[in-house]
Design a protein around this motif. Structure first.
Motif, PDB file in Angstrom:
ATOM      1  N   PHE A 398       0.841  -1.207   0.000  1.00 17.44           N
ATOM      2  CA  PHE A 398       0.000   0.000   0.000  1.00 17.44           C
ATOM      3  C   PHE A 398       0.872   1.252   0.000  1.00 17.44           C
ATOM      4  O   PHE A 398       1.888   1.300   0.684  1.00 17.44           O
ATOM      5  N   VAL A 399       0.458   2.234  -0.797  1.00 24.22           N
ATOM      6  CA  VAL A 399       1.107   3.546  -0.764  1.00 24.22           C
ATOM      7  C   VAL A 399       0.021   4.538  -0.370  1.00 24.22           C
ATOM      8  O   VAL A 399      -1.024   4.603  -1.045  1.00 24.22           O
ATOM      9  N   ASP A 400       0.249   5.268   0.702  1.00 27.35           N
ATOM     10  CA  ASP A 400      -0.770   6.178   1.241  1.00 27.35           C
ATOM     11  C   ASP A 400      -2.102   5.455   1.418  1.00 27.35           C
ATOM     12  O   ASP A 400      -3.178   5.966   1.044  1.00 27.35           O
ATOM     13  N   ASP A 401      -2.059   4.235   1.916  1.00 19.69           N
ATOM     14  CA  ASP A 401      -3.236   3.390   2.153  1.00 19.69           C
ATOM     15  C   ASP A 401      -3.984   2.969   0.895  1.00 19.69           C
ATOM     16  O   ASP A 401      -5.085   2.426   0.969  1.00 19.69           O
ATOM     17  N   HIS A 402      -3.411   3.239  -0.277  1.00 17.52           N
ATOM     18  CA  HIS A 402      -4.009   2.728  -1.520  1.00 17.52           C
ATOM     19  C   HIS A 402      -3.283   1.451  -1.884  1.00 17.52           C
ATOM     20  O   HIS A 402      -2.041   1.440  -1.922  1.00 17.52           O
ATOM     21  N   ASP A 403      -4.054   0.409  -2.179  1.00 18.38           N
ATOM     22  CA  ASP A 403      -3.419  -0.812  -2.698  1.00 18.38           C
ATOM     23  C   ASP A 403      -2.752  -0.439  -4.027  1.00 18.38           C
ATOM     24  O   ASP A 403      -3.394   0.184  -4.879  1.00 18.38           O
ATOM     25  N   VAL A 404      -1.483  -0.784  -4.220  1.00 12.85           N
ATOM     26  CA  VAL A 404      -0.794  -0.357  -5.458  1.00 12.85           C
ATOM     27  C   VAL A 404      -1.469  -0.919  -6.706  1.00 12.85           C
ATOM     28  O   VAL A 404      -1.316  -0.367  -7.804  1.00 12.85           O
ATOM     29  N   ASN A 405      -2.232  -1.987  -6.537  1.00 19.99           N
ATOM     30  CA  ASN A 405      -2.928  -2.554  -7.700  1.00 19.99           C
ATOM     31  C   ASN A 405      -4.176  -1.751  -8.072  1.00 19.99           C
ATOM     32  O   ASN A 405      -4.758  -1.974  -9.130  1.00 19.99           O
ATOM     33  N   ASP A 406      -4.574  -0.843  -7.193  1.00 16.82           N
ATOM     34  CA  ASP A 406      -5.769  -0.024  -7.485  1.00 16.82           C
ATOM     35  C   ASP A 406      -5.403   1.313  -8.119  1.00 16.82           C
ATOM     36  O   ASP A 406      -6.281   2.101  -8.452  1.00 16.82           O
ATOM     37  N   VAL A 407      -4.122   1.595  -8.210  1.00 19.81           N
ATOM     38  CA  VAL A 407      -3.727   2.888  -8.812  1.00 19.81           C
ATOM     39  C   VAL A 407      -2.938   2.618 -10.106  1.00 19.81           C
ATOM     40  O   VAL A 407      -2.342   1.551 -10.262  1.00 19.81           O
ATOM     41  N   THR A 408      -2.971   3.607 -11.010  1.00 20.05           N
ATOM     42  CA  THR A 408      -2.256   3.381 -12.282  1.00 20.05           C
ATOM     43  C   THR A 408      -0.750   3.413 -12.023  1.00 20.05           C
ATOM     44  O   THR A 408      -0.262   4.196 -11.187  1.00 20.05           O
ATOM     45  N   ILE A 409      -0.057   2.552 -12.766  1.00 18.29           N
ATOM     46  CA  ILE A 409       1.390   2.398 -12.554  1.00 18.29           C
ATOM     47  C   ILE A 409       2.122   3.715 -12.843  1.00 18.29           C
ATOM     48  O   ILE A 409       2.974   4.154 -12.075  1.00 18.29           O
ATOM     49  N   ALA A 410       1.734   4.365 -13.964  1.00 16.74           N
ATOM     50  CA  ALA A 410       2.439   5.605 -14.349  1.00 16.74           C
ATOM     51  C   ALA A 410       2.268   6.678 -13.276  1.00 16.74           C
ATOM     52  O   ALA A 410       3.234   7.380 -12.933  1.00 16.74           O
ATOM     53  N   SER A 411       1.051   6.798 -12.724  1.00 17.53           N
ATOM     54  CA  SER A 411       0.834   7.856 -11.726  1.00 17.53           C
ATOM     55  C   SER A 411       1.635   7.570 -10.455  1.00 17.53           C
ATOM     56  O   SER A 411       2.172   8.481  -9.835  1.00 17.53           O
ATOM     57  N   LEU A 412       1.743   6.289 -10.100  1.00 15.38           N
ATOM     58  CA  LEU A 412       2.521   5.927  -8.909  1.00 15.38           C
ATOM     59  C   LEU A 412       4.002   6.252  -9.135  1.00 15.38           C
ATOM     60  O   LEU A 412       4.659   6.871  -8.288  1.00 15.38           O
ATOM     61  N   ARG A 413       4.485   5.876 -10.317  1.00 16.28           N
ATOM     62  CA  ARG A 413       5.918   6.121 -10.614  1.00 16.28           C
ATOM     63  C   ARG A 413       6.209   7.619 -10.686  1.00 16.28           C
ATOM     64  O   ARG A 413       7.318   8.048 -10.413  1.00 16.28           O
ATOM     65  N   ARG A 414       5.184   8.398 -11.083  1.00 18.83           N
ATOM     66  CA  ARG A 414       5.392   9.849 -11.167  1.00 18.83           C
ATOM     67  C   ARG A 414       5.726  10.430  -9.789  1.00 18.83           C
ATOM     68  O   ARG A 414       6.381  11.449  -9.677  1.00 18.83           O
ATOM     69  N   HIS A 415       5.269   9.757  -8.741  1.00 22.54           N
ATOM     70  CA  HIS A 415       5.522  10.258  -7.380  1.00 22.54           C
ATOM     71  C   HIS A 415       6.785   9.655  -6.772  1.00 22.54           C
ATOM     72  O   HIS A 415       7.065   9.878  -5.600  1.00 22.54           O
ATOM     73  N   CYS A 416       7.488   8.851  -7.559  1.00 21.78           N
ATOM     74  CA  CYS A 416       8.705   8.211  -7.034  1.00 21.78           C
ATOM     75  C   CYS A 416       9.928   8.660  -7.834  1.00 21.78           C
ATOM     76  O   CYS A 416       9.860   8.819  -9.052  1.00 21.78           O
ATOM     77  N   ALA A 417      11.028   8.849  -7.142  1.00 20.80           N
ATOM     78  CA  ALA A 417      12.305   9.090  -7.832  1.00 20.80           C
ATOM     79  C   ALA A 417      13.196   7.903  -7.487  1.00 20.80           C
ATOM     80  O   ALA A 417      13.064   7.305  -6.413  1.00 20.80           O
ATOM     81  N   TYR A 418      14.102   7.582  -8.403  1.00 20.00           N
ATOM     82  CA  TYR A 418      14.841   6.326  -8.262  1.00 20.00           C
ATOM     83  C   TYR A 418      16.289   6.498  -8.690  1.00 20.00           C
ATOM     84  O   TYR A 418      16.575   7.062  -9.741  1.00 20.00           O
ATOM     85  N   VAL A 419      17.191   6.028  -7.861  1.00 18.08           N
ATOM     86  CA  VAL A 419      18.606   6.008  -8.255  1.00 18.08           C
ATOM     87  C   VAL A 419      18.957   4.529  -8.431  1.00 18.08           C
ATOM     88  O   VAL A 419      19.045   3.787  -7.461  1.00 18.08           O
ATOM     89  N   PRO A 420      19.126   4.081  -9.683  1.00 21.16           N
ATOM     90  CA  PRO A 420      19.361   2.641  -9.898  1.00 21.16           C
ATOM     91  C   PRO A 420      20.768   2.221  -9.493  1.00 21.16           C
ATOM     92  O   PRO A 420      21.671   3.051  -9.392  1.00 21.16           O
ATOM     93  N   GLN A 421      20.894   0.914  -9.284  1.00 17.20           N
ATOM     94  CA  GLN A 421      22.180   0.383  -8.834  1.00 17.20           C
ATOM     95  C   GLN A 421      23.301   0.639  -9.851  1.00 17.20           C
ATOM     96  O   GLN A 421      24.417   0.940  -9.479  1.00 17.20           O
ATOM     97  N   ASP A 422      22.957   0.564 -11.165  1.00 19.82           N
ATOM     98  CA  ASP A 422      24.029   0.715 -12.163  1.00 19.82           C
ATOM     99  C   ASP A 422      24.260   2.172 -12.558  1.00 19.82           C
ATOM    100  O   ASP A 422      25.136   2.459 -13.366  1.00 19.82           O
TER     101      ASP A 422
END
Ligand code: ADP
Length: 590
Positions: A398-422
Motif C-alpha cells: 500500500f502507498v498512502d493506504d491505496h493498494d498499489v494494484n488499485d492505482v495506475t502504474i504511471a501515476s505511482l511512478r510519477r511520485h517516485c524518484a529512483y537512483v538505480p544500482q548501475d
C-alpha cells in the motif's frame, strides 16, 4: 507480398497509393506490349528480294510510336516506384514506431529473457526485409501477373499450340519453386537467428571490454566470436546455395522455353504455317515474360524471407506486457509517502522460490529509512516492487493506504524518484542528464546546480572544461564511477518526488562524501519519504529507521539504537563491520 495480422492493415491504409502504382505499372506493361508489334511491322516490311512495303511515313510513324512508348514506360516506372517504395518506407516507419512503443510497455522480465542484440536485429535486418517485401513484393506480383497475362494472350493469338508447348517447362518450374520457397523460408529464419546471436554477442562484448581485458580473456572472446561467425557463414552459405539453385532452375526452364519456341516455331515457318514476322513477335512477347517468370521466383524467395521476418516481429508485437494497470485502476493524484507492506511474499515470474517471504512493515510519510542486509537478501526486489517493476499480489503493498494494484502504474511512478544500482546515464550533456525528469522542458540552470550541490557533484562538474555542457560518452563512461553515481543522485533529487528510492547509491563514494550527501538529503528531503539501500551500517545509523532483512525476511525494523539493543543479528553485523574498519585502519588502508 506478405500477409499477417501486423501488416494487413497497411495495405488498406495505403490502398489509394498502391492502386495508383498498380495502374501505372499496368500502363507500362501495356506500352511494353507494343514493342514486339513494332519489331514485327519492321520485319514484315523487309523484303529480301529488295522490294519493301516500308515507306518513309511508316518508318517515321513507327519511330514516333516507339518514342511515345518509351516515354510512357519511363514516366510510368517513375510513378510506380514512388507509389510502391514510398509506401514501403511509410509502412516500416510505422511498424518501427509501433514496435518501439510496444517495447516500452514490456516488463523488465521480458528484457531479461530476450537479449538486446536479438531485439536490435528485429529493428534493423527484419524491418529491412519487410520493406523489401512490401514494395518489391507488390511490384513483382502485379508486374508478373499483368505482363504475363498480356504476353500469353498475345502469344496465344499468334499461335495457341506453340503457347501451350512453351508453358510446359513453366509448369515444372512452378512445382520446383513452391518446394524451394519453403526450404528458403526455413533457411532465412536460421540466418536471422544466427545474425541475432552475433549481434547479441557483439553488443555484450562492447559493454564489457574492460572486464574482458582485465581478465586477459581477449583470445577466448575472439574464439567464441569466431564460432558464432562461422555458424553465421554456414547458414548464409546454405541460404545462398538454395537461392542459387532456384536461379539456376529459373534460367534453365526459361531457356528451355526459348528452345521450344525456336524449334517448334522454326518448323512451322519451314512448313509455311507461320510467317517470320510473327515468329519474331512471338519471341518478343516471350521475352517480355522472361522478367515476370524471374520475378515470380524472386517473389517466392522474397516472400519466404519476409514471412520469416514478419514471424519474428510478430512475436515481439504479440508479447503481452505483463505489468499493466488493473481494469479499475485510478491515477493517484497526491502522495504523502506512507508505504506499507502487509504479509507480502514474492517470487520472480521465472523463479522457483519466494525471494520475499511474509514481509510486513510500515513507513510513515516523511521518514527516511535505511535498508540493510546481505547481498541477495531481497533489498532491491523490495524497492522494485514499490516502483511496480513486477506484479504484486492484491492487498499486500500500500502507498498512502491505496493498494498499489488499485492505482495506475504511471501515476505511482510519477511520485517516485529512483537512483538505480548501475547509475545509468544517457549519452547527453550533464545538464540534460540531471534535468531528465523535465524532458524537453527548459530548466533553469540554478535548479540543476542546486540538485548537483545536494548530490555533492557540483564542484566536480564546474571543473570540467565544458561544465554542465560536458557531453557524456555512451553509457556515461567519460566520468568516474563516483561522479556518475552522484550525477545519478542529482537526477533523482531534481524530480522532487514524494518517495525517493536509492538502490546502493553511495557505494562508490568515500565515507566523507557519503556524510555530506546524507546531511544534504536530510535537509532537502525533509518531510518526504526516502529509502536508502546500503551495505555499510554507517550509511543507515543516523536515519529515522533501519529495515534489516535476511533471506527475504524482515528480521528487524526500528531505529538503529533499537536494533542494536534488540536484534542480535544486527548487533553482530555492526560489530563485524566495526572490526573490519579497525583492521583496515590498522593496515593503513583507511
Ligand atoms: P539484494 O538487493 O539484497 O542484493 P536482490 O533483491 O537483488 O537482492 O535479489 C534477491 C534474490 O532474488 C537473489 O537470490 C537473486 O538471485 C534473485 N533475483 C533477483 N532478480 C531476479 C530476477 N529477475 N529473476 C529471478 N531471480 C532474481
Amino acid at each position: 507480398m506478405i500477409f499477417g495480422r501486423h501488416i494487413n492493415k497497411y495495405y488498406l491504409r495505403y490502398s489509394w497509393v498502391l492502386l495508383l502504382g498498380i495502374l501505372a505499372l499496368l500502363l507500362v506493361d501495356l506500352a511494353q506490349m507494343r514493342i514486339p508489334e513494332i519489331y514485327g511491322t519492321i520485319i514484315d516490311g523487309l523484303d529480301p528480294a529488295g522490294k519493301t512495303n516500308l515507306s518513309v511515313e511508316l518508318v517515321f510513324e513507327l519511330c514516333a510510336e516507339m518514342f511515345i512508348v518509351i516515354a510512357i514506360m519511363v514516366l510510368g516506372r517513375c510513378a510506380w516506384r514512388l507509389c510502391f517504395f514510398g509506401s514501403a518506407i511509410r509502412v516500416t516507419t510505422r511498424m518501427r514506431a509501433k514496435m518501439f512503443d510496444h517495447c516500452k510497455d514490456l516488463s523488465q522480465q521480458y528484457y531479461q529473457v530476450n537479449k538486446v542484440g536479438n531485439l536490435m536485429s528485429l529493428f534493423t535486418n527484419d524491418l529491412d526485409t519487410i520493406d523489401e517485401c512490401f514494395g518489391d513484393g507488390i511490384l513483382m506480383l502485379f508486374d508478373a501477373v499483368g505482363l504475363g497475362v498480356m504476353a500469353i494472350y498475345n502469344m496465344a493469338r499468334l499461335n495457341w499450340k506453340m503457347t501451350l508447348f512453351s508453358m510446359i517447362p513453366m509448369f515444372f518450374l512452378a512445382i520446383i519453386a513452391t518446394i524451394m520457397g519453403k526450404y528458403e523460408m526455413k533457411k532465412w529464419g536460421e540466418r536471422q537467428e544466427a545474425y541475432s546471436k552475433i549481434s547479441d554477442y557483439v553488443q555484450e562484448s562492447f559493454s564489457v571490454f574492460a572486464v574482458i581485458k582485465a581478465f586477459v580473456k581477449e583470445a577466448l572472446e575472439l574464439m567464441s566470436f569466431k564460432r558464432l561467425n562461422k555458424n553465421n557463414e554456414k547458414v548464409n552459405v546454405a541460404f545462398t546455395k538454395a537461392s542459387a539453385a532456384m536461379n539456376a532452375c529459373v534460367s534453365f526452364f526459361v531457356g528451355s522455353v526459348i528452345t521450344v519456341i525456336i524449334g517448334y516455331g522454326g518448323w512451322e515457318v519451314y512448313k509455311g504455317n507461320f510467317v517470320v514476322a510473327d515468329l519474331i513477335k512471338f519471341i518478343g512477347y516471350f521475352n517480355t515474360i522472361t522478367w515476370p517468370v524471374m520475378a515470380v521466383s524472386m517473389l517466392i524467395e522474397m516472400t519466404s524471407r519476409g514471412r520469416a521476418s514478419l514471424k519474428r516481429i510478430s512475436e515481439l508485437l504479440d508479447a503481452k506486457p505483463d505489468v499493466v494497470d488493473s481494469a479499475d485502476a485510478k491515477p493517484i493524484e497526491e502522495v504523502k509517502g506512507k508505504i506499507e507492506f502487509r504479509s507480502l511474499s514474492f517470487r520472480y515470474p521465472d523463479g522457483d522460490y519466494d525471494v520475499l517471504e511474509d514481509v510486513s512493515f510500515v513507513i510513515q510519510p516523511g521518514e527516511n529509512v535505511g535498508i540493510i542486509g546481505k547481498t541477495g537478501s531481497g533489498k532491491s526486489t523490495l524497492v522494485d516492487l514499490i516502483l511496480r517493476t513486477y506484479n504484486v499480489p492484491d492487498g499486500t503493498l500500500f502507498v498512502d493506504d491505496h493498494d498499489v494494484n488499485d492505482v495506475t502504474i504511471a501515476s505511482l511512478r510519477r511520485h517516485c524518484a529512483y537512483v538505480p544500482q548501475d547509475n545509468f546515464l544517457f549519452s547527453d550533456t550533464l545538464k540534460n542528464n540531471i534535468a531528465f525528469a523535465y524532458g524537453e522542458e527548459e530548466v533553469a540552470d540554478e535548479l540543476v546546480e542546486e540538485a548537483a550541490r545536494m548530490a555533492d557533484v557540483h564542484d566536480n562538474i564546474v571543473e570540467f572544461k565544458e561544465g554542465y555542457q560536458t557531453f557524456l560518452g555512451e553509457r556515461g563512461v567519460t566520468i568516474s564511477g563516483g561522479q556518475k553515481q552522484r550525477t545519478s543522485i542529482a537526477r533523482a533529487l531534481m524530480k522532487n518526488a514524494s518517495i525517493l528510492v536509492m538502490d546502493d547509491s553511495l557505494s562508490a563514494v568515500d565515507t566523507k562524501t557519503e556524510e555530506v550527501i546524507l546531511k544534504n538529503l536530510r535537509s532537502c528531503r525533509a518531510g518526504r519519504t526516502t529509502l536508502i539501500i546500503a551495505h555499510r551500517v554507517s550509511t543507515v545509523e543516523r536515519m529515522d529507521k533501519v529495515l534489516f532483512i535476511e533471506d527475504g525476511r524482515v528480521v528487524a525494523f526500528g531505529t538503529h539504537a533499537e536494533l542494536v539493543e534488540n536484534c542480535a543479528e544486527y548487533r553482530h553485523m555492526v560489530e563485524l563491520q566495526e572490526l573490519e574498519k579497525e583492521e583496515a585502519s590498522e593496515g593503513g588502508i583507511a
